[in-house]
Design a protein around this motif. Sequence first.
Motif, PDB file in Angstrom:
ATOM      1  N   ALA A 173       8.499   5.970   5.638  1.00 13.95           N
ATOM      2  CA  ALA A 173       9.592   5.752   6.586  1.00 13.95           C
ATOM      3  C   ALA A 173       9.342   4.511   7.437  1.00 13.95           C
ATOM      4  CB  ALA A 173       9.764   6.989   7.474  1.00 13.95           C
ATOM      5  N   ILE A 174       8.092   4.308   7.875  1.00 14.21           N
ATOM      6  CA  ILE A 174       7.760   3.129   8.677  1.00 14.21           C
ATOM      7  C   ILE A 174       8.027   1.849   7.891  1.00 14.21           C
ATOM      8  CG2 ILE A 174       5.825   1.841   9.681  1.00 14.21           C
ATOM      9  CD1 ILE A 174       4.643   4.498  10.582  1.00 14.21           C
ATOM     10  N   ALA A 175       7.576   1.833   6.622  1.00  8.79           N
ATOM     11  CA  ALA A 175       7.773   0.638   5.795  1.00  8.79           C
ATOM     12  C   ALA A 175       9.254   0.346   5.593  1.00  8.79           C
ATOM     13  CB  ALA A 175       7.078   0.821   4.447  1.00  8.79           C
ATOM     14  N   VAL A 213      15.273  -2.410  -0.176  1.00 12.19           N
ATOM     15  CA  VAL A 213      13.883  -2.279   0.245  1.00 12.19           C
ATOM     16  C   VAL A 213      13.064  -1.537  -0.804  1.00 12.19           C
ATOM     17  CG1 VAL A 213      14.144  -0.098   1.489  1.00 12.19           C
ATOM     18  CG2 VAL A 213      12.400  -1.723   2.210  1.00 12.19           C
ATOM     19  N   LEU A 214      13.724  -0.669  -1.572  1.00 11.84           N
ATOM     20  CA  LEU A 214      13.014   0.055  -2.629  1.00 11.84           C
ATOM     21  C   LEU A 214      12.476  -0.907  -3.683  1.00 11.84           C
ATOM     22  CD1 LEU A 214      12.517   3.103  -2.903  1.00 11.84           C
ATOM     23  CD2 LEU A 214      14.246   3.154  -4.688  1.00 11.84           C
ATOM     24  N   PRO A 232       0.814  -1.229   0.000  1.00  9.74           N
ATOM     25  CA  PRO A 232       0.000   0.000   0.000  1.00  9.74           C
ATOM     26  C   PRO A 232       0.840   1.268   0.000  1.00  9.74           C
ATOM     27  CG  PRO A 232      -0.073  -1.048   2.156  1.00  9.74           C
ATOM     28  CD  PRO A 232       0.617  -2.007   1.249  1.00  9.74           C
ATOM     29  N   VAL A 233       1.951   1.240   0.727  1.00  6.67           N
ATOM     30  CA  VAL A 233       2.814   2.423   0.758  1.00  6.67           C
ATOM     31  C   VAL A 233       3.460   2.644  -0.601  1.00  6.67           C
ATOM     32  CG1 VAL A 233       4.827   3.465   1.847  1.00  6.67           C
ATOM     33  CG2 VAL A 233       3.249   2.114   3.214  1.00  6.67           C
ATOM     34  N   GLY A 287       4.776  -6.840  12.079  1.00  6.86           N
ATOM     35  CA  GLY A 287       3.337  -6.968  12.285  1.00  6.86           C
ATOM     36  C   GLY A 287       2.710  -5.677  12.782  1.00  6.86           C
ATOM     37  N   VAL A 288       3.364  -5.028  13.748  1.00 12.17           N
ATOM     38  CA  VAL A 288       2.848  -3.749  14.258  1.00 12.17           C
ATOM     39  C   VAL A 288       2.842  -2.696  13.149  1.00 12.17           C
ATOM     40  CG1 VAL A 288       3.289  -1.853  15.864  1.00 12.17           C
ATOM     41  CG2 VAL A 288       3.519  -4.224  16.636  1.00 12.17           C
ATOM     42  N   ALA A 289       3.938  -2.643  12.383  1.00  8.51           N
ATOM     43  CA  ALA A 289       4.026  -1.669  11.286  1.00  8.51           C
ATOM     44  C   ALA A 289       2.933  -1.913  10.257  1.00  8.51           C
ATOM     45  CB  ALA A 289       5.401  -1.748  10.628  1.00  8.51           C
ATOM     46  N   LEU A 290       2.626  -3.198   9.967  1.00  8.68           N
ATOM     47  CA  LEU A 290       1.575  -3.525   9.002  1.00  8.68           C
ATOM     48  C   LEU A 290       0.212  -3.055   9.505  1.00  8.68           C
ATOM     49  CD1 LEU A 290       0.638  -4.890   6.412  1.00  8.68           C
ATOM     50  CD2 LEU A 290       0.544  -7.062   7.661  1.00  8.68           C
ATOM     51  N   ILE A 291      -0.077  -3.295  10.783  1.00  4.90           N
ATOM     52  CA  ILE A 291      -1.368  -2.872  11.350  1.00  4.90           C
ATOM     53  C   ILE A 291      -1.504  -1.350  11.306  1.00  4.90           C
ATOM     54  CG2 ILE A 291      -2.721  -2.774  13.474  1.00  4.90           C
ATOM     55  CD1 ILE A 291      -1.528  -5.536  14.186  1.00  4.90           C
ATOM     56  N   VAL A 292      -0.446  -0.637  11.700  1.00  2.00           N
ATOM     57  CA  VAL A 292      -0.473   0.836  11.693  1.00  2.00           C
ATOM     58  C   VAL A 292      -0.672   1.357  10.274  1.00  2.00           C
ATOM     59  CG1 VAL A 292       0.912   2.909  12.082  1.00  2.00           C
ATOM     60  CG2 VAL A 292       0.903   1.074  13.785  1.00  2.00           C
ATOM     61  N   THR A 293       0.058   0.768   9.329  1.00  3.85           N
ATOM     62  CA  THR A 293      -0.007   1.235   7.938  1.00  3.85           C
ATOM     63  C   THR A 293      -1.381   0.987   7.337  1.00  3.85           C
ATOM     64  OG1 THR A 293       2.357   0.875   7.631  1.00  3.85           O
ATOM     65  CG2 THR A 293       0.993   0.967   5.654  1.00  3.85           C
ATOM     66  N   LEU A 294      -1.919  -0.227   7.498  1.00  2.00           N
ATOM     67  CA  LEU A 294      -3.239  -0.525   6.936  1.00  2.00           C
ATOM     68  C   LEU A 294      -4.313   0.365   7.550  1.00  2.00           C
ATOM     69  CD1 LEU A 294      -3.189  -4.441   6.692  1.00  2.00           C
ATOM     70  CD2 LEU A 294      -2.889  -2.762   4.854  1.00  2.00           C
TER      71      LEU A 294
END
Length: 646
Positions: free
Chosen positions: A169-171, A184-185, A13-14, A123-130
Amino acid sequence: MAAGVVAACLCAPVGCWVVLRGNVFLGDAMTHGMLPGVALSALLGFDVLVGGFVAAVAMAVGVAAIGRSSKLSSDTSIGLLLVGMLALGVVIVSRSQSFAVDLTGFLFGDVLAVQTADLVTLGVALIVTLSAVVVGHRAFVAVTFDARKAATLGLRPDIAVPTLTVLVAIAMVASFHVVGTLLVLGLLIAPPATALLWVRSIPRVMTVSAVLGSLAVYVGLLISWHADTAGGATIAGVAVLMFFASTVARRIVAKWKPAVRSMGSVAASVCLVTACSGGAAPPAAPSAEGPGDEVVVEGARELDGPLTRLVLVDPGSGATAVYDAVDETETPIGEFGPVAAVGGDGRFAYLATGDRTTIVDAGAWTFDHGDHYHYFATDPAVVGTLDGAVASVSANNSAAAIETTGGAVDVLDRDRLGEGAIDAAAVTVDGDVTAAAPLGGRAVTVDSAGRVRAADDGAPVDVDAECPGATWAMATRRAAVFGCASGALRLTDGGATPTATAIPFPPDAPTPRPAAMSHRDRADVFAGIAAGQVWVLDSRQQKWVLIPAPDAVATNTAGDGTVLVLHRDGTLAALDVATGTETARIPLLDNVSTHGPTPVIEIDSDRAYVNNAAERELYEIDYADGLRIARTLRTQVSPGLMVTER
């Protein structure tokens, strides 16, 4: 495998927003910008994830700050900070030899050494991002495709853009343990770019990106196991290879589609001929390739959409500024003494300063490519001055016809005007001329006797038409239109001599008739005020419509069947041209004074702007939404005179 799949779902998504917004280079710079933060955190004993996140955000903020405060392009500022941050990171790392192994893992990742803590972080980053993507979807869509519309809809682009930067930045910070900062890019860009080849809606792009990213993780790990290659690099490489494979496949599909259609047409024709004995098959439709689409303007940057800028003038002091309606920023241009009038041509503003005309480049314009448009921007600037005070202006892509109060007409090359050359006449106009407008590469003129002529590089040619008592002239996309004592005259390019079509006033039309008309730049529908009526002219339909409006002081139309009228009591009304009925009315100003310049209604593709000199305000009106006041814009210059350029 689990870490890679979660990272792919996090980046999908990012990465979709990064690709759609064209921020790939910024994303690359942020990955490099993480290095000094991670290295410094490790030296001081802090969490490297926090250090990397802070450094990545600082990189993005630095790029935005340099872009706003200097004349450097965004690419230049990104390149400078990228090299600077990377160099700083290497300098910090070089202070401790023990960082050698950690630096390799940081740059290239180590997916085979992922720990439980890394999975939790992902997992936390995925939840925050979604959560952020779902909550901010409307704002992200609006700011990606039209920042001004996002602002007028109250979707806060000033919050949406930084939020997207934080999500990037989180991703990056959460994923660099899997594939490293340099790779990562690949997960951020390759899957969304591949998905965009096959699907168009944003939710589908995100979903397909997650699937493709997860597939790249699986295939990359499989190859890494059997070929004994670096896991993170192999995953990123597979993701990129999937993009190129999809590109080739897409071209093959596009190449074979016409053949399949052709076979279908042949089969259908055979069936038709078989079924209808003696029937003739219909002829094939001709095909033609259009002209090249490349439009390059030296010293200007091409935009994804139109940029509206308003030239504001204080008639008393001549203080002039250019207001950017997207960024809500005001650029002072100068102070030129009392200004009697101002005209615009879609890019340049012409100020009547004494017995001369001062030309100001607003730095925003649209190039009409026939079936689509190109949008350009540059810095606002003063171009120079022209003899005589401007009385009226009409323009097309290539030329602007400026009539001065003394009756002289100058037809200037607009491309050369952009280079600061005011003496470069596109067409020479001599003799007794009362009105002029550009038509293609020539100028059409009307003299005091009503004779119509077309001038280009050669000798002027007479047009088989008359326009007695010409009072105004305007250019549309494909025509030049003149206001005459008997009605209007529309001229189109008909070869050696323009084709003229008379549009007479209605038989019962009152007097006096409009001495000036307004319209959206290059549009075919005009509106003016005279004899207590709003006069609407559709030049393509060759039709006049008169709507009673005894106290109207200003009017304009977007050509969509609605005319806007500002009344003496300060209210703004929308009238349906077909029925003459009022569809909306809002209070906007105090009573409009009879002293000083009258407020104007300037129109662009989806907004109207009304100036309020007394309060130093501009009102942005969404005329398609019941005259909703989208924004109230505060100005430094008192906007007694105003024109819109876009």
